[in-house]
Scaffold this motif. Structure first.
Motif, PDB file in Angstrom:
ATOM      1  N   MET A   3      48.118  24.921  32.434  1.00 29.35           N
ATOM      2  CA  MET A   3      48.434  26.271  31.990  1.00 29.35           C
ATOM      3  C   MET A   3      47.284  27.234  32.299  1.00 29.35           C
ATOM      4  SD  MET A   3      51.418  25.803  31.132  1.00 29.35           S
ATOM      5  CE  MET A   3      51.734  27.510  30.693  1.00 29.35           C
ATOM      6  N   THR A   4      46.043  26.731  32.173  1.00 32.08           N
ATOM      7  CA  THR A   4      44.888  27.555  32.562  1.00 32.08           C
ATOM      8  C   THR A   4      44.926  27.864  34.056  1.00 32.08           C
ATOM      9  OG1 THR A   4      43.537  26.571  30.817  1.00 32.08           O
ATOM     10  CG2 THR A   4      42.380  27.669  32.616  1.00 32.08           C
ATOM     11  N   ALA A   5      45.257  26.840  34.850  1.00 31.45           N
ATOM     12  CA  ALA A   5      45.345  27.038  36.296  1.00 31.45           C
ATOM     13  C   ALA A   5      46.458  28.019  36.654  1.00 31.45           C
ATOM     14  CB  ALA A   5      45.579  25.692  36.985  1.00 31.45           C
ATOM     15  N   MET A   6      47.580  27.940  35.949  1.00 30.47           N
ATOM     16  CA  MET A   6      48.673  28.872  36.205  1.00 30.47           C
ATOM     17  C   MET A   6      48.250  30.303  35.883  1.00 30.47           C
ATOM     18  SD  MET A   6      51.827  29.127  37.275  1.00 30.47           S
ATOM     19  CE  MET A   6      52.664  27.541  37.047  1.00 30.47           C
ATOM     20  N   GLY A   7      47.521  30.486  34.781  1.00 29.34           N
ATOM     21  CA  GLY A   7      47.039  31.817  34.427  1.00 29.34           C
ATOM     22  C   GLY A   7      46.087  32.379  35.464  1.00 29.34           C
ATOM     23  N   ILE A   8      45.190  31.529  35.992  1.00 27.40           N
ATOM     24  CA  ILE A   8      44.258  31.971  37.035  1.00 27.40           C
ATOM     25  C   ILE A   8      45.029  32.374  38.289  1.00 27.40           C
ATOM     26  CG2 ILE A   8      42.463  31.183  38.622  1.00 27.40           C
ATOM     27  CD1 ILE A   8      41.381  31.797  35.889  1.00 27.40           C
ATOM     28  N   THR A   9      46.048  31.606  38.638  1.00 29.45           N
ATOM     29  CA  THR A   9      46.833  31.916  39.828  1.00 29.45           C
ATOM     30  C   THR A   9      47.562  33.236  39.684  1.00 29.45           C
ATOM     31  OG1 THR A   9      47.144  29.565  40.328  1.00 29.45           O
ATOM     32  CG2 THR A   9      48.685  31.110  41.328  1.00 29.45           C
ATOM     33  N   VAL A  10      48.189  33.457  38.533  1.00 35.81           N
ATOM     34  CA  VAL A  10      48.900  34.723  38.311  1.00 35.81           C
ATOM     35  C   VAL A  10      47.924  35.899  38.348  1.00 35.81           C
ATOM     36  CG1 VAL A  10      50.229  36.062  36.630  1.00 35.81           C
ATOM     37  CG2 VAL A  10      50.765  33.642  37.007  1.00 35.81           C
ATOM     38  N   ALA A  11      46.761  35.731  37.704  1.00 35.20           N
ATOM     39  CA  ALA A  11      45.778  36.814  37.658  1.00 35.20           C
ATOM     40  C   ALA A  11      45.243  37.137  39.048  1.00 35.20           C
ATOM     41  CB  ALA A  11      44.629  36.434  36.730  1.00 35.20           C
ATOM     42  N   LYS A  12      44.891  36.127  39.809  1.00 34.52           N
ATOM     43  CA  LYS A  12      44.314  36.396  41.123  1.00 34.52           C
ATOM     44  C   LYS A  12      45.361  36.914  42.097  1.00 34.52           C
ATOM     45  CE  LYS A  12      44.467  31.909  43.599  1.00 34.52           C
ATOM     46  NZ  LYS A  12      44.686  32.400  44.975  1.00 34.52           N
ATOM     47  N   THR A  13      46.613  36.538  41.898  1.00 33.18           N
ATOM     48  CA  THR A  13      47.674  37.059  42.754  1.00 33.18           C
ATOM     49  C   THR A  13      47.912  38.536  42.483  1.00 33.18           C
ATOM     50  OG1 THR A  13      48.750  34.882  42.878  1.00 33.18           O
ATOM     51  CG2 THR A  13      50.080  36.818  43.428  1.00 33.18           C
ATOM     52  N   VAL A  14      48.035  38.899  41.211  1.00 37.11           N
ATOM     53  CA  VAL A  14      48.310  40.300  40.863  1.00 37.11           C
ATOM     54  C   VAL A  14      47.133  41.192  41.229  1.00 37.11           C
ATOM     55  CG1 VAL A  14      48.750  41.886  38.957  1.00 37.11           C
ATOM     56  CG2 VAL A  14      49.926  39.673  39.027  1.00 37.11           C
ATOM     57  N   ILE A  15      45.934  40.815  40.781  1.00 38.73           N
ATOM     58  CA  ILE A  15      44.747  41.640  41.057  1.00 38.73           C
ATOM     59  C   ILE A  15      44.444  41.664  42.546  1.00 38.73           C
ATOM     60  CG2 ILE A  15      42.281  41.896  40.620  1.00 38.73           C
ATOM     61  CD1 ILE A  15      42.739  40.579  37.894  1.00 38.73           C
ATOM     62  N   GLY A  16      44.531  40.504  43.180  1.00 40.55           N
ATOM     63  CA  GLY A  16      44.240  40.437  44.610  1.00 40.55           C
ATOM     64  C   GLY A  16      45.177  41.287  45.443  1.00 40.55           C
ATOM     65  N   VAL A  17      46.460  41.291  45.092  1.00 42.26           N
ATOM     66  CA  VAL A  17      47.427  42.097  45.842  1.00 42.26           C
ATOM     67  C   VAL A  17      47.137  43.583  45.679  1.00 42.26           C
ATOM     68  CG1 VAL A  17      49.845  42.817  45.887  1.00 42.26           C
ATOM     69  CG2 VAL A  17      49.275  40.388  45.894  1.00 42.26           C
ATOM     70  N   LEU A  18      46.887  44.027  44.450  1.00 41.78           N
ATOM     71  CA  LEU A  18      46.616  45.448  44.212  1.00 41.78           C
ATOM     72  C   LEU A  18      45.394  45.927  44.987  1.00 41.78           C
ATOM     73  CD1 LEU A  18      47.306  45.681  40.367  1.00 41.78           C
ATOM     74  CD2 LEU A  18      48.755  46.513  42.226  1.00 41.78           C
ATOM     75  N   ILE A  19      44.299  45.173  44.911  1.00 38.56           N
ATOM     76  CA  ILE A  19      43.068  45.590  45.591  1.00 38.56           C
ATOM     77  C   ILE A  19      43.213  45.487  47.104  1.00 38.56           C
ATOM     78  CG2 ILE A  19      40.633  45.013  45.908  1.00 38.56           C
ATOM     79  CD1 ILE A  19      40.498  44.220  43.000  1.00 38.56           C
ATOM     80  N   HIS A  20      43.838  44.424  47.578  1.00 42.66           N
ATOM     81  CA  HIS A  20      44.012  44.241  49.015  1.00 42.66           C
ATOM     82  C   HIS A  20      44.852  45.366  49.622  1.00 42.66           C
ATOM     83  CE1 HIS A  20      44.611  42.071  52.820  1.00 42.66           C
ATOM     84  NE2 HIS A  20      45.878  42.483  52.742  1.00 42.66           N
ATOM     85  N   VAL A  21      45.964  45.683  48.986  1.00 43.52           N
ATOM     86  CA  VAL A  21      46.839  46.724  49.516  1.00 43.52           C
ATOM     87  C   VAL A  21      46.128  48.074  49.531  1.00 43.52           C
ATOM     88  CG1 VAL A  21      48.938  48.048  49.052  1.00 43.52           C
ATOM     89  CG2 VAL A  21      48.988  45.555  48.928  1.00 43.52           C
ATOM     90  N   LEU A  22      45.464  48.424  48.436  1.00 45.01           N
ATOM     91  CA  LEU A  22      44.803  49.721  48.359  1.00 45.01           C
ATOM     92  C   LEU A  22      43.657  49.828  49.368  1.00 45.01           C
ATOM     93  CD1 LEU A  22      44.504  52.462  47.000  1.00 45.01           C
ATOM     94  CD2 LEU A  22      43.031  51.387  45.283  1.00 45.01           C
ATOM     95  N   PHE A  23      42.815  48.811  49.432  1.00 46.36           N
ATOM     96  CA  PHE A  23      41.657  48.869  50.321  1.00 46.36           C
ATOM     97  C   PHE A  23      42.073  48.860  51.787  1.00 46.36           C
ATOM     98  CE2 PHE A  23      38.098  46.965  52.671  1.00 46.36           C
ATOM     99  CZ  PHE A  23      37.061  47.797  52.283  1.00 46.36           C
ATOM    100  N   THR A  24      43.001  47.972  52.143  1.00 50.19           N
ATOM    101  CA  THR A  24      43.449  47.905  53.537  1.00 50.19           C
ATOM    102  C   THR A  24      44.151  49.183  53.949  1.00 50.19           C
ATOM    103  OG1 THR A  24      43.741  45.503  53.292  1.00 50.19           O
ATOM    104  CG2 THR A  24      44.769  46.544  55.198  1.00 50.19           C
ATOM    105  N   ALA A  25      44.935  49.774  53.034  1.00 48.07           N
ATOM    106  CA  ALA A  25      45.619  51.029  53.342  1.00 48.07           C
ATOM    107  C   ALA A  25      44.617  52.153  53.566  1.00 48.07           C
ATOM    108  CB  ALA A  25      46.585  51.391  52.215  1.00 48.07           C
ATOM    109  N   MET A  26      43.549  52.192  52.775  1.00 41.16           N
ATOM    110  CA  MET A  26      42.521  53.215  52.947  1.00 41.16           C
ATOM    111  C   MET A  26      41.878  53.118  54.330  1.00 41.16           C
ATOM    112  SD  MET A  26      40.720  52.958  49.175  1.00 41.16           S
ATOM    113  CE  MET A  26      39.224  53.694  49.807  1.00 41.16           C
ATOM    114  N   VAL A  27      41.498  51.912  54.720  1.00 47.91           N
ATOM    115  CA  VAL A  27      40.854  51.735  56.026  1.00 47.91           C
ATOM    116  C   VAL A  27      41.846  52.040  57.151  1.00 47.91           C
ATOM    117  CG1 VAL A  27      39.653  50.105  57.526  1.00 47.91           C
ATOM    118  CG2 VAL A  27      39.310  50.000  55.051  1.00 47.91           C
TER     119      VAL A  27
END
Length: 293
Positions: free
Chosen positions: A72-96
């Protein structure tokens, strides 16, 4: 008048359809086999002979998996890194990508050439590990986010889409007094939702399926994602190691092999269920920029 098919064309259609059925079967059956064995009693499964349907239906394998302290801890880490990673990746890549799409960018062709080289050649695992270590990101949640903030392949998709946006939109915004940041956030991004959804899906699937980062850069079990957890479960060849993680109440009915099967189902089920509904965005993303309009 419809053209009559020749015998050769009819034979080709039959052969092609038969070949596709074989490919579909070879693709689907391994998934079905894992699912069937996950829902079968572990001790009974050791007898073998289970191919199409559970012989002794049981939920004990899944009970053992969910009672494990780490999943369950691993599932929480996966959900967190997926959501946060997608938001930051999309915004940063779009800016560049927005900056690269501007015709007046000084050295733009050189930057694109340099970025293209990185798509085919990398620094290697050891230099990358040393870099991550020097940045103090070992055993850190940031190791899932910062190295994956940017992708030149995604930049190309973004850049191609941005170049198709009519210049009149930006010119109208500038007349109203908008600066580059306002144009990007209030004009460009709102009309770019199709490509944003596509890149978000690309990167979301990558983040969910990524196990290698957790294996190489993370030693703290509380920071390992679900795919790394699955990797370690499958990699454990000793039954004693596996059963040590299982509560005593269910250890009599499960085996290390049955827990592996159940863990595979738990870790892959979310993305398997979501992907068919979102597949059209992947196809559309690959076509973005190929034609005008």
């Amino acid at each position: 008048m419809l053209k009559r098919r020749t015998k050769g064309e009819a034979f080709f259609d039959i052969f092609n359809n038969f070949g596709m059925l074989i490919v579909c079967f070879l693709t689907i059956y391994p998934i079905w086999y894992v699912l069937v064995n996950a829902f079968n009693d572990g001790q009974d499964a050791m007898r073998g002979g289970i191919y199409w349907w559970p012989r002794v239906f049981s939920f004990e394998n899944f009970s053992a998996v969910f009672q494990s302290s780490g999943i369950m801890t691993a599932m929480g880490i996966t959900v967190a890194k997926t959501v946060i990673g997608v938001l930051i990746h999309v915004l940063f890549t779009a800016m560049v990508a927005y900056a690269f799409s501007r015709k007046g960018l000084i050295g733009g062709k050189l930057y694109i050439l340099m970025g293209t080289v990185t798509m085919f050649f990398g620094g290697g695992l050891i230099p990358t590990y040393l870099l991550i270590k020097d940045l103090n990101m070992l055993d850190s949640f940031l190791v899932y986010i910062i190295p994956a903030m940017f992708s030149f392949f995604d930049l190309i998709i973004f850049m191609t889409f941005f170049r198709e946006i009519p210049d009149g939109l930006e010119e109208a915004a500038k007349i109203d007094g908008a600066n580059d940041w306002s144009i990007f956030l209030r004009v460009v991004l709102p009309v770019s939702m199709p490509v944003i959804a596509t890149i978000a899906l690309f990167h979301g699937v990558f983040q969910w399926n990524d196990y290698f980062t957790g294996v190489i850069y993370i030693n703290n079990t509380d920071l390992q994602p679900i795919q790394t957890y699955l990797y370690k479960v499958v990699a454990q060849s000793s039954s004693n190691q596996m059963m040590a993680q299982v509560p005593g109440g269910v250890a009599k009915t499960v085996t290390s092999q049955s827990i592996k099967m159940a863990t595979m189902v738990v870790t892959t089920a979310p993305i398997v269920f979501v992907y068919p509904f979102l597949q059209r965005y992947f196809v559309k993303g690959m076509m973005i920029g190929s034609i005008k309009g």
